[in-house]
Design a protein around this motif. Structure first.
Motif, PDB file in Angstrom:
ATOM      1  N   ILE A   3      49.417  32.793  61.599  1.00 56.96           N
ATOM      2  CA  ILE A   3      49.674  34.012  60.793  1.00 56.96           C
ATOM      3  C   ILE A   3      49.659  33.946  59.296  1.00 56.96           C
ATOM      4  O   ILE A   3      50.431  32.840  58.705  1.00 56.96           O
ATOM      5  N   THR A   4      49.247  34.833  58.520  1.00 54.85           N
ATOM      6  CA  THR A   4      48.976  34.469  57.241  1.00 54.85           C
ATOM      7  C   THR A   4      50.249  35.144  56.552  1.00 54.85           C
ATOM      8  O   THR A   4      50.575  36.136  57.068  1.00 54.85           O
ATOM      9  N   GLN A   5      50.923  34.456  55.777  1.00 50.75           N
ATOM     10  CA  GLN A   5      52.084  34.755  54.809  1.00 50.75           C
ATOM     11  C   GLN A   5      51.692  35.051  53.501  1.00 50.75           C
ATOM     12  O   GLN A   5      51.049  34.220  52.923  1.00 50.75           O
ATOM     13  N   VAL A   6      51.949  36.001  52.910  1.00 45.25           N
ATOM     14  CA  VAL A   6      51.924  36.173  51.479  1.00 45.25           C
ATOM     15  C   VAL A   6      53.243  35.837  50.651  1.00 45.25           C
ATOM     16  O   VAL A   6      54.224  36.534  51.002  1.00 45.25           O
ATOM     17  N   ILE A  29      49.961  49.104  53.329  1.00 46.69           N
ATOM     18  CA  ILE A  29      50.174  47.834  54.032  1.00 46.69           C
ATOM     19  C   ILE A  29      51.460  48.006  54.282  1.00 46.69           C
ATOM     20  O   ILE A  29      52.156  48.263  53.789  1.00 46.69           O
ATOM     21  N   ASN A  30      51.575  47.553  55.738  1.00 46.70           N
ATOM     22  CA  ASN A  30      52.919  47.610  56.477  1.00 46.70           C
ATOM     23  C   ASN A  30      53.473  46.310  56.178  1.00 46.70           C
ATOM     24  O   ASN A  30      52.960  45.048  56.782  1.00 46.70           O
ATOM     25  N   LYS A  51      47.846  43.614  56.893  1.00 44.96           N
ATOM     26  CA  LYS A  51      46.516  43.473  56.395  1.00 44.96           C
ATOM     27  C   LYS A  51      46.615  42.454  55.004  1.00 44.96           C
ATOM     28  O   LYS A  51      46.790  42.878  53.996  1.00 44.96           O
ATOM     29  N   ALA A  52      46.791  41.101  55.313  1.00 42.09           N
ATOM     30  CA  ALA A  52      47.228  40.025  54.277  1.00 42.09           C
ATOM     31  C   ALA A  52      46.038  40.133  53.307  1.00 42.09           C
ATOM     32  O   ALA A  52      46.518  39.934  52.016  1.00 42.09           O
ATOM     33  N   ILE A  68      48.954  32.525  49.527  1.00 41.48           N
ATOM     34  CA  ILE A  68      48.767  32.650  50.897  1.00 41.48           C
ATOM     35  C   ILE A  68      49.249  31.266  51.634  1.00 41.48           C
ATOM     36  O   ILE A  68      48.742  30.259  51.130  1.00 41.48           O
ATOM     37  N   ALA A  69      49.968  31.453  52.532  1.00 46.87           N
ATOM     38  CA  ALA A  69      50.456  30.299  53.365  1.00 46.87           C
ATOM     39  C   ALA A  69      50.166  30.515  54.931  1.00 46.87           C
ATOM     40  O   ALA A  69      50.149  31.635  55.412  1.00 46.87           O
TER      41      ALA A  69
END
Length: 138
Positions: A3-6, A29-30, A51-52, A68-69
């Motif tokens: 999963i993309t994390q900001v 953006i949720n 919506k990363a 982003i990670a």
């Protein structure tokens, strides 16, 4: 499975977290999960959003520094020892956890935990081998 994390660096000033969350909300953006680590001068906000790619663009356009990670969201038993049993599998297989935090939304009767691993692909392999459920989409 990843999963993309900001991750967003913010000044530790009154209203700055609001500014970040407000700009995301105004752009539909949720936020699905959020954790904040702080120091006297700045903080790191880690977000899982729906919506990363849009989020990172909007965040940067609004003057924030962001990266982003990739992380892994894992279902663990929502009972005493549920997290410990997943951690034992990781420990027994020498998987290093860089950080972790709880997930806001539940998809089942289990709790959701977000993990950032030193070797994410090896961690996913070990988790699946041990029948630990990984969430692939938020």
């Amino acid at each position: 499975m990843k999963i993309t994390q900001v991750s967003v660096f913010i000044e530790n000033t009154k209203g700055r977290l609001y500014d970040l969350c407000n700009v995301l909300g105004k752009n539909n953006i949720n936020i699905k999960a959020l954790t904040l680590a702080e120091s006297p001068e700045f903080g790191i906000v880690r977000l899982v959003v729906d919506k990363a790619e849009d989020a990172i663009k909007i965040i940067k356009e609004n003057g924030f520094i962001a990266t982003i990670a990739h992380i892994v969201a894992v279902e663990v038993g929502d009972n005493p020892g549920g997290l410990a049993s997943a951690l034992k599998v990781l420990s027994d297989n020498n998987i290093s956890i860089e950080y972790m935090y709880g997930f806001v939304e539940k998809k089942s009767d289990n709790a959701l935990m977000v993990f950032k691993f030193e070797d994410i692909d090896k961690a996913i392999e070990i988790l699946l081998k041990n029948k630990i459920s990984i969430i692939s989409k938020v």
